[in-house]
Design a protein around this motif. Structure first.
Motif, mmCIF file in Angstrom:
data_model
loop_
_atom_site.group_PDB
_atom_site.id
_atom_site.type_symbol
_atom_site.label_atom_id
_atom_site.label_comp_id
_atom_site.label_asym_id
_atom_site.label_seq_id
_atom_site.Cartn_x
_atom_site.Cartn_y
_atom_site.Cartn_z
ATOM 1 N N LYS A 1 42.041 12.128 -46.189
ATOM 2 C CA LYS A 1 42.195 11.895 -44.760
ATOM 3 C C LYS A 1 43.609 11.433 -44.409
ATOM 4 O O LYS A 1 44.062 11.619 -43.281
ATOM 5 N N THR A 2 44.297 10.821 -45.371
ATOM 6 C CA THR A 2 45.613 10.220 -45.103
ATOM 7 C C THR A 2 46.737 10.813 -45.942
ATOM 8 O O THR A 2 47.902 10.487 -45.711
ATOM 9 N N HIS A 3 46.416 11.657 -46.922
ATOM 10 C CA HIS A 3 47.430 12.244 -47.794
ATOM 11 C C HIS A 3 47.354 13.767 -47.721
ATOM 12 O O HIS A 3 46.327 14.333 -47.333
ATOM 13 N N GLN A 4 48.430 14.399 -48.109
ATOM 14 C CA GLN A 4 48.489 15.858 -48.126
ATOM 15 C C GLN A 4 47.890 16.373 -49.435
ATOM 16 O O GLN A 4 48.584 16.854 -50.331
ATOM 17 N N LEU A 5 46.576 16.259 -49.541
ATOM 18 C CA LEU A 5 45.877 16.583 -50.774
ATOM 19 C C LEU A 5 44.662 17.464 -50.497
ATOM 20 O O LEU A 5 44.086 17.410 -49.415
ATOM 21 N N GLU A 6 44.289 18.248 -51.502
ATOM 22 C CA GLU A 6 43.099 19.083 -51.435
ATOM 23 C C GLU A 6 42.127 18.637 -52.527
ATOM 24 O O GLU A 6 42.535 18.242 -53.624
ATOM 25 N N LEU A 7 40.847 18.741 -52.235
ATOM 26 C CA LEU A 7 39.807 18.350 -53.174
ATOM 27 C C LEU A 7 39.225 19.596 -53.838
ATOM 28 O O LEU A 7 38.875 20.559 -53.159
#
Length: 314
Positions: free
Chosen positions: A264-270
């Motif tokens: 929600k707060t970082h430029q990341l993918e799960l």
């Protein structure tokens, strides 16, 4: 004739143990630094021990004080129970509790109930600490009042990875179950490839230390298949790991609940973890001597109300 001890000084001693600073203890006790210093001098005289050694970072307790700490906490607990014996009122309580948690719980479980706690019991204080290897022993000794710990339910887990049997002096309640996933930066090359175990093993990985060290159950599960993560970077903090993952091609394997928060707060993918591991449990644990304490019972109920989730099928 036996020596008469000033029992009012014991609360001062315990506060100094917690704060390791005369100025911080004075602030917490609503006293002046001079008053706390005078009371410390009385304590030293009564107990015939220096009690604390000053150094650059504050006060360091002597072995005599370290041995006294569990007894001090039990005495203060008994005194609080006597005062609250007629009934516990959250809005009026001034109790203090010490809680140790798995690191990921600071981002996932603590926010679920902490705001409600402050609203309903503004004078009640909850000090939180990161779960360490000796924390469960500290829970038994009275150094902590409750804990939130992880228990692996996978049958392949070695005994030192889990709390299979909670000690008799410790009660527990399963709050929820969680599993593991992978985090990668939003423009990571694997997002355009087939994501499977072979692809996973070819990546550079980011490992995060936990209370059992730098090896997770995942490493043992992979080793059973003759697989080993060779190219990895180690860090001690989950949020630092998320930032490193965001700015590199490292793959970070972590809990799903933590991953859902940081995306929600970082430029990341799960991404899913491409190997099966049984979901693990988060347990709320507390010592036997606090089982019937009114304030502690209320706090446990609050945590359970806001953190408990129905157990999913495995």
């Amino acid at each position: 004739m036996s020596q008469q001890y000033d029992l009012n000084l014991l609360r001062v001693l315990l506060t100094l143990l917690e704060e390791r600073s005369v100025s911080k203890a004075a602030e917490k006790l609503f006293l002046t630094q001079s008053a706390v210093s005078k009371q410390l001098a009385k304590l030293r005289q009564q107990l015939n021990d220096p009690l604390f050694i000053r150094h650059a970072n504050g006060l360091s307790p002597t072995p005599r004080v370290r041995n006294l700490e569990p007894k001090l906490r039990q005495w203060l607990q008994s005194a609080s129970e006597m005062i609250e014996a007629e009934g516990f009122e959250p809005a009026l309580s001034q109790r203090s509790f010490r809680c140790c948690l798995n690191e990921t719980c600071f981002a996932t479980l603590l926010p679920r109930f902490f705001g409600k706690l402050m609203q309903q019991a503004p004078g009640l204080k909850l000090d939180t600490h990161r779960l360490e290897p000796g924390s469960m022993e500290g829970l038994q000794k009275g150094e902590f009042d409750l804990a939130i710990v992880a228990r692996d339910n996978d049958e392949r887990a070695p005994s030192h990875y889990q709390v299979k049997q909670v000690p008799p002096q410790i009660h527990s309640f399963e709050l929820l179950r969680d599993d593991h996933v992978c985090l990668v930066r939003k423009d990571h090359p694997v997002l355009s490839q087939q994501w499977d175990l072979d692809c996973y093993m070819q990546q550079a990985h980011l490992n995060c230390e936990c209370e059992v060290g730098d090896r997770w159950l995942l490493h043992s599960v992979l080793a059973e298949q003759g697989l080993h993560i060779e190219n990895s970077t180690l860090t001690a903090d989950f949020f630092a790991a998320a930032l490193l993952c965001q700015s590199s091609d490292l793959v970070f394997t972590c809990t799903r609940s933590f991953a859902q928060q940081v995306v929600k707060t970082h430029q990341l993918e799960l991404l899913p973890l491409p190997i099966y591991m049984a979901p693990f449990s988060y347990l709320l644990a507390w010592p036997q001597h606090l089982e019937n304490d009114p304030a502690h019972s209320w706090l446990r109920a609050l945590i359970i109300e806001h953190c408990h989730e129905a157990k999913p099928s495995i």
